[in-house]
Design a protein around this motif. Structure first.
Motif, PDB file in Angstrom:
ATOM      1  N   UNK A  76      59.460  45.826  68.298  1.00 37.95           N
ATOM      2  CA  UNK A  76      60.676  45.718  67.616  1.00 37.95           C
ATOM      3  C   UNK A  76      61.981  45.455  68.407  1.00 37.95           C
ATOM      4  N   UNK A  77      61.837  45.466  69.769  1.00 38.43           N
ATOM      5  CA  UNK A  77      63.168  45.443  70.261  1.00 38.43           C
ATOM      6  C   UNK A  77      63.782  44.162  70.565  1.00 38.43           C
ATOM      7  N   UNK A  78      64.487  43.639  69.531  1.00 36.82           N
ATOM      8  CA  UNK A  78      64.735  42.241  69.644  1.00 36.82           C
ATOM      9  C   UNK A  78      65.525  41.760  70.699  1.00 36.82           C
ATOM     10  N   UNK A  79      66.087  42.465  71.547  1.00 34.73           N
ATOM     11  CA  UNK A  79      66.867  42.228  72.696  1.00 34.73           C
ATOM     12  C   UNK A  79      65.825  41.715  73.709  1.00 34.73           C
ATOM     13  N   UNK A  80      64.974  42.368  73.921  1.00 37.54           N
ATOM     14  CA  UNK A  80      64.048  42.026  74.932  1.00 37.54           C
ATOM     15  C   UNK A  80      63.434  40.551  74.533  1.00 37.54           C
ATOM     16  N   UNK A  81      62.876  40.344  73.325  1.00 39.14           N
ATOM     17  CA  UNK A  81      62.303  39.103  72.797  1.00 39.14           C
ATOM     18  C   UNK A  81      63.484  37.969  73.063  1.00 39.14           C
ATOM     19  N   UNK A  82      64.794  38.319  72.736  1.00 39.71           N
ATOM     20  CA  UNK A  82      65.828  37.224  72.950  1.00 39.71           C
ATOM     21  C   UNK A  82      65.915  36.807  74.471  1.00 39.71           C
ATOM     22  N   UNK A  83      66.140  37.909  74.928  1.00 43.78           N
ATOM     23  CA  UNK A  83      66.330  37.644  76.507  1.00 43.78           C
ATOM     24  C   UNK A  83      64.961  37.138  77.331  1.00 43.78           C
ATOM     25  N   UNK A  84      63.939  37.520  76.900  1.00 38.26           N
ATOM     26  CA  UNK A  84      62.860  36.902  77.146  1.00 38.26           C
ATOM     27  C   UNK A  84      62.766  35.218  77.050  1.00 38.26           C
ATOM     28  N   UNK A  85      63.224  34.944  75.629  1.00 38.62           N
ATOM     29  CA  UNK A  85      63.330  33.537  75.375  1.00 38.62           C
ATOM     30  C   UNK A  85      64.348  32.855  76.397  1.00 38.62           C
ATOM     31  N   UNK A  86      65.526  33.515  76.906  1.00 40.01           N
ATOM     32  CA  UNK A  86      66.476  32.947  77.589  1.00 40.01           C
ATOM     33  C   UNK A  86      65.790  32.743  78.943  1.00 40.01           C
ATOM     34  N   UNK A  96      57.200  28.533  74.728  1.00 41.24           N
ATOM     35  CA  UNK A  96      57.405  29.880  74.933  1.00 41.24           C
ATOM     36  C   UNK A  96      58.439  30.314  74.493  1.00 41.24           C
ATOM     37  N   UNK A  97      59.507  29.841  74.994  1.00 41.32           N
ATOM     38  CA  UNK A  97      60.957  30.441  74.672  1.00 41.32           C
ATOM     39  C   UNK A  97      61.339  30.347  72.961  1.00 41.32           C
ATOM     40  N   UNK A  98      60.882  29.187  72.487  1.00 37.21           N
ATOM     41  CA  UNK A  98      61.079  29.094  70.934  1.00 37.21           C
ATOM     42  C   UNK A  98      60.208  30.261  70.258  1.00 37.21           C
ATOM     43  N   UNK A  99      58.965  30.596  70.991  1.00 36.51           N
ATOM     44  CA  UNK A  99      58.324  31.614  70.376  1.00 36.51           C
ATOM     45  C   UNK A  99      58.966  33.024  70.388  1.00 36.51           C
ATOM     46  N   UNK A 100      59.578  33.306  71.623  1.00 30.84           N
ATOM     47  CA  UNK A 100      60.209  34.538  71.729  1.00 30.84           C
ATOM     48  C   UNK A 100      61.653  34.769  70.992  1.00 30.84           C
ATOM     49  N   UNK A 101      62.160  33.473  70.955  1.00 28.61           N
ATOM     50  CA  UNK A 101      63.762  33.624  69.793  1.00 28.61           C
ATOM     51  C   UNK A 101      63.046  33.836  68.472  1.00 28.61           C
ATOM     52  N   UNK A 102      61.945  33.376  68.076  1.00 32.07           N
ATOM     53  CA  UNK A 102      61.389  33.652  66.825  1.00 32.07           C
ATOM     54  C   UNK A 102      61.178  34.924  66.632  1.00 32.07           C
ATOM     55  N   UNK A 103      60.496  35.500  67.505  1.00 34.19           N
ATOM     56  CA  UNK A 103      60.190  36.880  67.368  1.00 34.19           C
ATOM     57  C   UNK A 103      61.277  37.674  67.346  1.00 34.19           C
ATOM     58  N   UNK A 112      71.932  36.406  64.801  1.00 38.63           N
ATOM     59  CA  UNK A 112      72.612  35.122  64.759  1.00 38.63           C
ATOM     60  C   UNK A 112      72.272  34.316  66.096  1.00 38.63           C
ATOM     61  N   UNK A 113      72.511  35.065  67.055  1.00 40.76           N
ATOM     62  CA  UNK A 113      72.302  34.357  68.389  1.00 40.76           C
ATOM     63  C   UNK A 113      70.914  33.763  68.455  1.00 40.76           C
ATOM     64  N   UNK A 114      70.010  34.777  68.332  1.00 39.63           N
ATOM     65  CA  UNK A 114      68.593  34.160  68.371  1.00 39.63           C
ATOM     66  C   UNK A 114      68.197  33.280  67.198  1.00 39.63           C
ATOM     67  N   UNK A 115      68.650  33.224  66.200  1.00 42.65           N
ATOM     68  CA  UNK A 115      68.522  31.911  65.271  1.00 42.65           C
ATOM     69  C   UNK A 115      69.058  30.740  65.959  1.00 42.65           C
ATOM     70  N   UNK A 116      70.227  30.882  66.495  1.00 38.82           N
ATOM     71  CA  UNK A 116      70.923  29.960  67.066  1.00 38.82           C
ATOM     72  C   UNK A 116      70.124  28.981  68.156  1.00 38.82           C
ATOM     73  N   UNK A 117      69.628  29.992  69.179  1.00 35.96           N
ATOM     74  CA  UNK A 117      69.125  29.560  70.199  1.00 35.96           C
ATOM     75  C   UNK A 117      67.500  29.096  69.839  1.00 35.96           C
ATOM     76  N   UNK A 118      66.938  29.610  68.716  1.00 26.87           N
ATOM     77  CA  UNK A 118      65.909  29.046  68.230  1.00 26.87           C
ATOM     78  C   UNK A 118      65.982  27.582  67.837  1.00 26.87           C
ATOM     79  N   UNK A 119      67.091  27.515  66.881  1.00 28.23           N
ATOM     80  CA  UNK A 119      67.558  26.078  66.792  1.00 28.23           C
ATOM     81  C   UNK A 119      67.579  25.285  67.747  1.00 28.23           C
ATOM     82  N   UNK A 120      68.295  25.634  68.702  1.00 29.61           N
ATOM     83  CA  UNK A 120      68.686  24.762  69.980  1.00 29.61           C
ATOM     84  C   UNK A 120      67.094  24.447  70.777  1.00 29.61           C
TER      85      UNK A 120
END
Length: 302
Positions: A76-86, A96-103, A112-120
């Motif tokens: 549930x550590x959202x920051x880890x999923x997000x930075x993994x996506x980056x 794989x990046x999209x999957x990480x942003x989704x998680x 919001x940043x995760x939704x925006x990067x997932x959209x990107x």
């Protein structure tokens, strides 16, 4: 002999550019605050911080390993999923990046940043419908997120919805005042509407932010060329080439100017250079266009 430019319009090169690599989303590299709930394990946070340090040192694979270890310890550590996506996006692993942003969005529905990067990421993968959905979600959470407005503008451009694209790029420019890309794409959208003066202003704004914005210089050159201002157009094309020596369109545009000025020797040189660059870039249609004009210039030079 009067050269006909109908077959090879300069605006056609602008359309080529729209289909090229510049239709590229912006990804926010902002890292979320790692001050997390007490239930989050300290070990997971430690791995997260190790990953961030690895990113700063340019060690992408080490960062990816650390972020994945953090996620293993605390899913549930959202920051880890997000930075993994980056990190995955930076490594070119788009799916794989999209999957990480989704998680990350699943772990934190207000991220919001995760939704925006997932959209990107979805936009880059040409999934426009889902990209739009997630970008809208990001903007509902944070209406001031400039790069989300910018990515939404790119979606609208792909849809050829120029009016909405212009609105998105204007908002992106408001919230990301140091980024030249919104002004550049605002100019492209104005061109598609035939609003030449507005386009020129927007391209100049992009250049003011980034004087080495080759594509913006090029498009100003295209406008000036179509207005018959040949010397000014040539100056703009030269600035474009100086900003990026591998930007083939700069040389192609300069070749068109030299043909109009009847400076055929110079035209031969730049068309050869444009052709070779297009060939390296596997842009076969524009290899053909350059070769045809090169042959015409060589014939006239004799």
């Amino acid at each position: 002999m009067q050269l006909s430019l109908i077959k090879y319009p300069v605006l056609g090169i602008i359309s080529l550019f729209l289909l090229g690599v510049n239709i590229k989303p912006v990804f926010s590299t902002s890292h979320p605050n790692v001050m997390l709930a007490q239930s989050t394990s300290q070990a997971a946070i430690n791995y997260l911080n190790q990953g961030l340090q690895a990113i700063q040192s340019g060690r992408l694979e080490d960062a990816i390993t650390a972020f994945r270890q953090a996620i293993k310890l605390d899913p549930q550590l959202a920051a880890a999923h997000y930075n993994l996506g980056l990190a995955l996006r930076q490594s070119g692993k788009l799916q794989l990046a999209a999957d990480a942003f989704y998680q990350a969005t699943q772990a934190d529905s207000q991220f919001a940043l995760a939704f925006a990067n997932l959209g990107g990421a979805l936009l880059e993968g040409n999934n426009l419908k889902l990209a739009k959905d997630y970008l809208n979600q990001a903007l509902q959470l944070n209406p001031n997120l400039g790069f989300a407005h910018y990515n939404m503008g790119l979606v609208r451009q792909q849809e050829k919805n120029w009016k909405e694209a212009i609105a998105s790029f204007q908002k992106a420019r408001t919230y990301s005042q140091n980024a030249p890309e919104p002004s550049y794409h605002l100019g492209i959208s104005y061109l598609q509407q035939g609003k030449i003066d507005e386009a020129k202003v927007a391209f100049n704004q992009a250049i003011k932010i980034n004087p080495k914005y080759a594509e913006a210089h090029y498009n100003i050159g295209s406008i000036l060329f179509n207005q018959g201002k040949l010397n000014e157009a040539l100056s703009a094309f030269r600035k474009s080439a100086a900003a990026n020596a591998n930007y083939a369109n700069s040389y192609y545009g300069a070749g068109l100017v030299f043909m109009q000025l009847k400076q055929y020797k110079e035209a031969v040189q730049v068309f050869q250079y444009a052709r070779d660059l297009y060939n390296i870039q596997s842009n076969l249609q524009w290899v053909k266009n350059s070769q045809q004009l090169l042959q015409q210039a060589q014939k006239l030079n004799k």
